[in-house]
Design a protein around this motif. Structure first.
Motif, PDB file in Angstrom:
ATOM      1  N   PHE A  98      33.615  18.906   3.097  1.00  0.00           N
ATOM      2  CA  PHE A  98      32.666  18.626   2.019  1.00  0.00           C
ATOM      3  C   PHE A  98      32.899  17.222   1.465  1.00  0.00           C
ATOM      4  O   PHE A  98      34.019  16.887   1.069  1.00  0.00           O
ATOM      5  CB  PHE A  98      32.822  19.648   0.889  1.00  0.00           C
ATOM      6  N   ASP A  99      31.826  16.424   1.446  1.00  0.00           N
ATOM      7  CA  ASP A  99      31.890  15.064   0.915  1.00  0.00           C
ATOM      8  C   ASP A  99      30.961  14.986  -0.294  1.00  0.00           C
ATOM      9  O   ASP A  99      29.745  15.122  -0.146  1.00  0.00           O
ATOM     10  CB  ASP A  99      31.456  14.087   2.025  1.00  0.00           C
ATOM     11  N   GLY A 100      31.559  14.805  -1.483  1.00  0.00           N
ATOM     12  CA  GLY A 100      30.718  14.672  -2.683  1.00  0.00           C
ATOM     13  C   GLY A 100      30.313  15.999  -3.292  1.00  0.00           C
ATOM     14  O   GLY A 100      29.442  16.064  -4.156  1.00  0.00           O
ATOM     15  N   PHE A 101      30.928  17.057  -2.862  1.00  0.00           N
ATOM     16  CA  PHE A 101      30.705  18.406  -3.402  1.00  0.00           C
ATOM     17  C   PHE A 101      32.015  19.177  -3.299  1.00  0.00           C
ATOM     18  O   PHE A 101      32.653  19.095  -2.240  1.00  0.00           O
ATOM     19  CB  PHE A 101      29.614  19.136  -2.614  1.00  0.00           C
ATOM     20  N   PRO A 102      32.448  19.900  -4.309  1.00  0.00           N
ATOM     21  CA  PRO A 102      31.814  20.064  -5.620  1.00  0.00           C
ATOM     22  C   PRO A 102      32.078  18.863  -6.539  1.00  0.00           C
ATOM     23  O   PRO A 102      33.037  18.131  -6.325  1.00  0.00           O
ATOM     24  CB  PRO A 102      32.492  21.324  -6.168  1.00  0.00           C
ATOM     25  N   ARG A 103      31.229  18.723  -7.559  1.00  0.00           N
ATOM     26  CA  ARG A 103      31.394  17.637  -8.519  1.00  0.00           C
ATOM     27  C   ARG A 103      31.523  18.148  -9.946  1.00  0.00           C
ATOM     28  O   ARG A 103      31.669  17.336 -10.867  1.00  0.00           O
ATOM     29  CB  ARG A 103      30.191  16.712  -8.443  1.00  0.00           C
ATOM     30  N   GLN A 183      32.835  14.609 -15.690  1.00  0.00           N
ATOM     31  CA  GLN A 183      32.461  15.899 -15.088  1.00  0.00           C
ATOM     32  C   GLN A 183      33.200  16.260 -13.802  1.00  0.00           C
ATOM     33  O   GLN A 183      33.362  17.428 -13.501  1.00  0.00           O
ATOM     34  CB  GLN A 183      30.953  15.906 -14.810  1.00  0.00           C
ATOM     35  N   THR A 184      33.635  15.248 -13.039  1.00  0.00           N
ATOM     36  CA  THR A 184      34.252  15.560 -11.740  1.00  0.00           C
ATOM     37  C   THR A 184      35.776  15.478 -11.786  1.00  0.00           C
ATOM     38  O   THR A 184      36.456  16.307 -11.165  1.00  0.00           O
ATOM     39  CB  THR A 184      33.694  14.617 -10.640  1.00  0.00           C
ATOM     40  N   ALA A 185      36.323  14.503 -12.568  1.00  0.00           N
ATOM     41  CA  ALA A 185      37.782  14.366 -12.613  1.00  0.00           C
ATOM     42  C   ALA A 185      38.492  15.669 -13.051  1.00  0.00           C
ATOM     43  O   ALA A 185      39.601  15.939 -12.574  1.00  0.00           O
ATOM     44  CB  ALA A 185      38.173  13.186 -13.500  1.00  0.00           C
TER      45      ALA A 185
END
Ligand code: AMP
Length: 222
Positions: A98-103, A183-185
Motif C-alpha cells: 500500500f502506497d499512500g493508504f491508510p492516511r 492526520q497521518t503522522a
C-alpha cells in the motif's frame, strides 16, 4: 514407486500486506516500484487511483478533485469505497504494497478488518527537504519516469513534454505537509503500538533507502 510428496505442486507463498508510510514526497512511489520488483507484491496507490479517476472524469474523480488540488485528504468514505472495490479485483495472495493508504486512523482500522497487515515501513524525511523535492519534481507523461530539475535532470530532448503535478506547488505542498502532520503522522504511534512499525531514513539516496527498506522487511520476517 511414485513419491507423492515430491509430486505435489508447491503452493504459492501467501503474504500479508505491507504499508509504506511517510510524508508526501518521501519517495514512497519510487520505493514501492522497486520493492514490488523484488518481492512480487502488487502496488496499490490511492493517489494513482484517484488521479486516474480524475482523468477519466468519473463520479469519484469529480468528488475528489477539489480536495486533491487543495492538498487536503479525500474523505474516508470515498477512499474506503475505492479500496474495497479495487482490492476485490486483485490477487491478494501475492501480497499488497500500500502506497499512500491508510492516511487516517479510521482508514487504518478499516484496513485491519480487510486484510492482515504484516508490517508498516515508514520513510522519514524532514519538511524542508520535502518542499525542495516536490516543487522540483517533473514527470514524463510518456514513460511515467519522475525527474527533478536539480537532483535528477531530464535529458534535454524531453524537457518540453514534462509535466508538473497540479498539486506540486509550494503552497499546496505546505498544506499537504500540515495535513500529513495532523492526520497521518498519528499512524506512526498507532502502528508502533501494534509492533508493526519499521522506520528508515528517507533523506539518503534512493538506492540506500531501498537497501534499508529491504533490511527492515527481512528483519520483520525473521
Ligand atoms: P499522493 O499521490 O499519495 O500524494 O496523493 C495525492 C492526493 O490524493 C493527496 O494529497 C490526497 O488529496 C489524495 N489521497 C491519496 N490517498 C489518500 C488517502 N488514503 N486518503 C485521503 N486522501 C488521499
Amino acid at each position: 514407486m511414485r513419491n507423492d510428496f515430491e509430486a505435489r505442486p508447491v503452493p504459492p507463498p501467501v503474504h500479508g500486506s505491507v504499508i509504506l508510510l511517510g510524508p508526501p514526497g518521501a519517495g514512497k512511489g519510487t520505493q514501492a516500484t522497486r520493492l514490488s520488483e523484488v518481492s512480487g507484491r502488487i502496488i496499490l496507490s490511492t493517489g494513482d487511483l484517484l488521479r486516474a479517476s480524475v482523468a477519466a472524469d468519473t463520479e469519484l474523480g469529480r468528488a475528489a478533485k477539489g480536495y486533491m488540488d487543495a492538498g487536503e485528504l479525500v474523505p474516508d468514505g470515498l477512499i474506503l469505497g475505492l479500496i474495497e472495490a479495487h482490492l476485490s479485483t486483485l490477487d491478494t495472495d501475492q501480497g499488497i504494497l500500500f502506497d499512500g493508504f491508510p492516511r487516517t486512523i479510521p482508514q487504518a482500522e478499516a484496513l485491519t478488518a480487510l486484510c492482515h497487515i504484516e508490517m508498516v515501513l515508514c520513510i522519514e524525511v524532514i519538511d524542508d527537504a520535502i518542499v525542495e523535492r516536490i516543487v522540483g519534481r517533473r514527470m514524463d507523461p510518456q514513460t511515467g519516469e519522475i525527474y527533478h530539475v536539480i537532483h535528477k535532470p531530464p535529458p534535454v530532448s524531453i524537457v518540453g513534454r514534462l509535466i508538473q503535478r497540479r498539486d506540486d506547488t509550494e503552497e499546496t505542498v505546505r498544506t499537504r505537509l500540515s495535513t500529513y502532520h495532523e492526520q497521518t503522522a498519528p499512524l506512526v504511534d498507532h502502528f508502533s503500538s501494534l509492533g508493526l512499525l519499521r522506520c528508515v531514513d528517507g533523506g539518503q539516496n534512493i538506492d540506500q533507502v531501498h537497501v534499508d527498506l529491504l533490511a527492515a522487511m527481512k528483519e520483520e520476517s525473521r
